[in-house]
Design a protein around this motif. Structure first.
Motif, PDB file in Angstrom:
ATOM      1  N   LEU A 187       0.001   1.134   2.257  1.00  0.00           N
ATOM      2  CA  LEU A 187       0.953   0.169   2.285  1.00  0.00           C
ATOM      3  C   LEU A 187       0.480  -1.163   3.154  1.00  0.00           C
ATOM      4  CD1 LEU A 187       3.615  -1.058   1.143  1.00  0.00           C
ATOM      5  CD2 LEU A 187       4.827   0.389   2.281  1.00  0.00           C
ATOM      6  N   LEU A 188       0.387  -0.648   4.291  1.00  0.00           N
ATOM      7  CA  LEU A 188      -0.230  -1.695   5.275  1.00  0.00           C
ATOM      8  C   LEU A 188      -1.625  -2.447   4.835  1.00  0.00           C
ATOM      9  CD1 LEU A 188       0.712   0.189   8.520  1.00  0.00           C
ATOM     10  CD2 LEU A 188       1.751  -1.662   7.803  1.00  0.00           C
ATOM     11  N   GLN A 189      -2.461  -1.721   4.336  1.00  0.00           N
ATOM     12  CA  GLN A 189      -3.631  -2.389   3.970  1.00  0.00           C
ATOM     13  C   GLN A 189      -3.322  -3.327   2.772  1.00  0.00           C
ATOM     14  OE1 GLN A 189      -5.708  -1.588   6.648  1.00  0.00           O
ATOM     15  NE2 GLN A 189      -7.113  -1.659   5.251  1.00  0.00           N
ATOM     16  N   PHE A 190      -2.556  -3.080   1.904  1.00  0.00           N
ATOM     17  CA  PHE A 190      -2.126  -3.607   0.799  1.00  0.00           C
ATOM     18  C   PHE A 190      -1.474  -5.115   1.349  1.00  0.00           C
ATOM     19  CE2 PHE A 190       0.900  -5.561  -2.512  1.00  0.00           C
ATOM     20  CZ  PHE A 190      -0.059  -5.583  -3.444  1.00  0.00           C
ATOM     21  N   HIS A 191      -0.589  -4.949   2.205  1.00  0.00           N
ATOM     22  CA  HIS A 191       0.044  -6.043   2.953  1.00  0.00           C
ATOM     23  C   HIS A 191      -0.900  -6.993   3.525  1.00  0.00           C
ATOM     24  CE1 HIS A 191       3.401  -8.618   4.515  1.00  0.00           C
ATOM     25  NE2 HIS A 191       2.853  -8.450   5.661  1.00  0.00           N
ATOM     26  N   SER A 192      -1.846  -6.437   4.280  1.00  0.00           N
ATOM     27  CA  SER A 192      -2.934  -7.164   4.886  1.00  0.00           C
ATOM     28  C   SER A 192      -3.870  -8.073   4.004  1.00  0.00           C
ATOM     29  CB  SER A 192      -3.678  -6.246   5.696  1.00  0.00           C
ATOM     30  OG  SER A 192      -4.982  -6.770   6.475  1.00  0.00           O
ATOM     31  N   ARG A 193      -4.469  -7.525   2.976  1.00  0.00           N
ATOM     32  CA  ARG A 193      -5.024  -8.273   2.007  1.00  0.00           C
ATOM     33  C   ARG A 193      -4.459  -9.140   1.251  1.00  0.00           C
ATOM     34  NH1 ARG A 193      -5.806  -3.190  -0.099  1.00  0.00           N
ATOM     35  NH2 ARG A 193      -4.908  -2.728  -1.879  1.00  0.00           N
ATOM     36  N   GLN A 194      -2.962  -9.115   1.036  1.00  0.00           N
ATOM     37  CA  GLN A 194      -2.411 -10.067   0.336  1.00  0.00           C
ATOM     38  C   GLN A 194      -1.454 -10.959   1.283  1.00  0.00           C
ATOM     39  OE1 GLN A 194      -2.400  -9.991  -2.819  1.00  0.00           O
ATOM     40  NE2 GLN A 194      -2.892  -7.721  -3.299  1.00  0.00           N
ATOM     41  N   LYS A 195      -1.911 -10.945   2.580  1.00  0.00           N
ATOM     42  CA  LYS A 195      -1.298 -12.102   3.398  1.00  0.00           C
ATOM     43  C   LYS A 195      -1.313 -13.469   3.003  1.00  0.00           C
ATOM     44  CE  LYS A 195      -1.820 -14.205   8.040  1.00  0.00           C
ATOM     45  NZ  LYS A 195      -2.408 -13.878   9.292  1.00  0.00           N
ATOM     46  N   PHE A 196      -2.483 -14.036   2.559  1.00  0.00           N
ATOM     47  CA  PHE A 196      -2.466 -15.284   2.367  1.00  0.00           C
ATOM     48  C   PHE A 196      -2.104 -15.841   0.894  1.00  0.00           C
ATOM     49  CE2 PHE A 196      -5.439 -15.168   5.721  1.00  0.00           C
ATOM     50  CZ  PHE A 196      -4.925 -15.744   6.648  1.00  0.00           C
ATOM     51  N   LEU A 197      -2.053 -14.712   0.055  1.00  0.00           N
ATOM     52  CA  LEU A 197      -1.522 -15.070  -1.246  1.00  0.00           C
ATOM     53  C   LEU A 197       0.118 -15.050  -1.202  1.00  0.00           C
ATOM     54  CD1 LEU A 197      -1.939 -15.134  -4.388  1.00  0.00           C
ATOM     55  CD2 LEU A 197      -1.719 -12.762  -4.438  1.00  0.00           C
ATOM     56  N   LEU A 198       0.752 -14.113  -0.413  1.00  0.00           N
ATOM     57  CA  LEU A 198       1.969 -14.079  -0.171  1.00  0.00           C
ATOM     58  C   LEU A 198       2.417 -15.337   0.559  1.00  0.00           C
ATOM     59  CD1 LEU A 198       4.688 -12.432  -0.760  1.00  0.00           C
ATOM     60  CD2 LEU A 198       4.081 -10.995   1.379  1.00  0.00           C
ATOM     61  N   MET A 199       1.479 -15.664   1.761  1.00  0.00           N
ATOM     62  CA  MET A 199       1.907 -17.037   2.089  1.00  0.00           C
ATOM     63  C   MET A 199       2.051 -18.195   1.418  1.00  0.00           C
ATOM     64  SD  MET A 199      -0.140 -18.474   5.767  1.00  0.00           S
ATOM     65  CE  MET A 199       0.386 -17.099   6.459  1.00  0.00           C
ATOM     66  N   ALA A 200       1.133 -18.311   0.356  1.00  0.00           N
ATOM     67  CA  ALA A 200       1.053 -19.548  -0.478  1.00  0.00           C
ATOM     68  C   ALA A 200       2.075 -19.385  -1.463  1.00  0.00           C
ATOM     69  CB  ALA A 200      -0.157 -19.423  -1.327  1.00  0.00           C
ATOM     70  N   HIS A 201       3.081 -18.389  -1.666  1.00  0.00           N
ATOM     71  CA  HIS A 201       4.011 -18.369  -2.797  1.00  0.00           C
ATOM     72  C   HIS A 201       5.469 -18.491  -1.900  1.00  0.00           C
ATOM     73  CE1 HIS A 201       2.147 -17.520  -6.491  1.00  0.00           C
ATOM     74  NE2 HIS A 201       1.083 -17.209  -5.614  1.00  0.00           N
ATOM     75  N   ARG A 202       5.351 -17.681  -0.816  1.00  0.00           N
ATOM     76  CA  ARG A 202       6.664 -17.823  -0.028  1.00  0.00           C
ATOM     77  C   ARG A 202       6.648 -17.344   1.348  1.00  0.00           C
ATOM     78  NH1 ARG A 202      11.795 -18.903  -0.743  1.00  0.00           N
ATOM     79  NH2 ARG A 202      13.616 -17.830   0.224  1.00  0.00           N
TER      80      ARG A 202
END
Length: 320
Positions: A187-202
């Motif tokens: 779960l933490l690894q997923f959140h780590s690699r999705q950081k900037f995608l998530l940042m770009a959306h919200r």
């Protein structure tokens, strides 16, 4: 960068969009884009709720009937005694239970079952009343809220098209990397690699979920995963803007500032600024960033899904 599977990603689709003659009048609404472009990446699984509910072809048209504030019922347009609400609910629940492997669903616009939004609801006296979602869509939003949904007609909009396909690939990443062997580390690894995608959306949701993961040690893993995924997918359902993309791009550039000379940094900044000013599409600064990240970036920044959230060959960032 996140690698994508060679086999097609399983995505549901309203059967009439594949050319199947299942509409009430015996016709279809074959989607050229879905079948000629997306079918190269997606393994489409067609479904028609009305056919599954036992309505024949051709058949009496059905429509949503109800008052504002009520859950509409699904009734015949000619025979008022025809009410297929419960049957549609049953087949929708059965479909969802058997299709948790799907990464998205492409829907038929305006359908009383598959319409995503703005489906006409009629007052019991027969006059148009208001708008709602189709019966099948309501069931999916209730029982599988993280599943990306989009109407085929809305895929003509470059921003909505890119957003939907981004969400499909993000959910696919989750289902390949987290669900098979659930753990807090995954779960933490997923959140780590999705950081900037998530940042770009919200960006607010990125911060919220970061705090949640940091404080959720005593939360049961299954509960934490469900909460995270639903908040994550809800954030991605909001299309990124030029402003939010620019913010994410600048943060990514921060990981290169020590590796690049002044002229190169200025070139990158100029490309981001041209994008912000709507002079070039997102693909331009992304192409430059990817080039230098592959040469000088750390493993962490190379792994960011934001750099390539979907196959480059689809050209989705060329139009936004």
């Amino acid at each position: 960068m996140t690698s994508h599977p060679q086999e097609g990603i399983p995505v549901g689709i309203s059967a009439c969009l594949t050319g199947q003659e299942v509409r009430y009048n015996g016709g279809h609404k074959r989607s050229r884009y879905c079948l000629q472009v997306l079918a190269e990446r997606f393994a489409f699984e067609p479904f028609c709720p009305e056919l599954a509910a036992g309505l024949g072809v051709p058949r009496e048209p059905i429509r949503l009937v109800g008052k504002v504030g009520e859950t509409p019922r699904v009734k015949g347009t000619v025979d008022a005694s025809l009410d297929v609400t419960e049957r549609l609910e049953e087949v929708s629940e059965s479909f969802i239970e058997a299709h948790r492997h799907l990464r998205g669903f492409v829907l038929m616009k305006g359908s009383p079952t598959c319409g995503l939004e703005r489906v006409k609801v009629y007052h019991p006296n027969g006059m148009p009343s208001h708008a709602d979602s189709g019966a099948f869509v309501r069931a999916m939003r209730r029982d599988y809220p993280e599943l990306p949904l989009e109407e085929e007609a809305r895929l003509n909009d470059p921003v909505l098209r890119e957003n939907f396909i981004t969400r499909v690939y993000a959910l696919d990443d989750w289902k390949r990397s987290v669900e098979p062997s659930p753990s807090r580390h995954a779960l933490l690894q997923f959140h780590s690699r999705q950081k900037f995608l998530l940042m770009a959306h919200r960006v607010e949701t990125y911060r919220e979920l970061g705090r949640y993961l940091g404080e959720a040690h005593d939360v049961p893993l299954e509960e934490a995963m469900t909460h995270y995924l639903r908040r994550f997918m809800a954030a991605l359902s909001q299309p990124a803007t030029r402003k939010s993309h620019t913010n994410a791009l600048m943060h990514v550039m921060g990981y290169l500032k020590r590796a690049l000379d002044g002229d190169t940094r200025q070139d990158l900044l100029a490309a981001v600024e041209e994008y912000r000013l709507q002079q070039v599409p997102l693909a331009v600064p992304m192409r430059l960033l990817n080039h230098y990240i592959q040469r000088h970036g750390s493993d962490y920044i190379r792994a960011q899904s934001y750099l390539q959230p979907h196959p480059y060959e689809l050209g989705l960032r060329n139009a936004i």
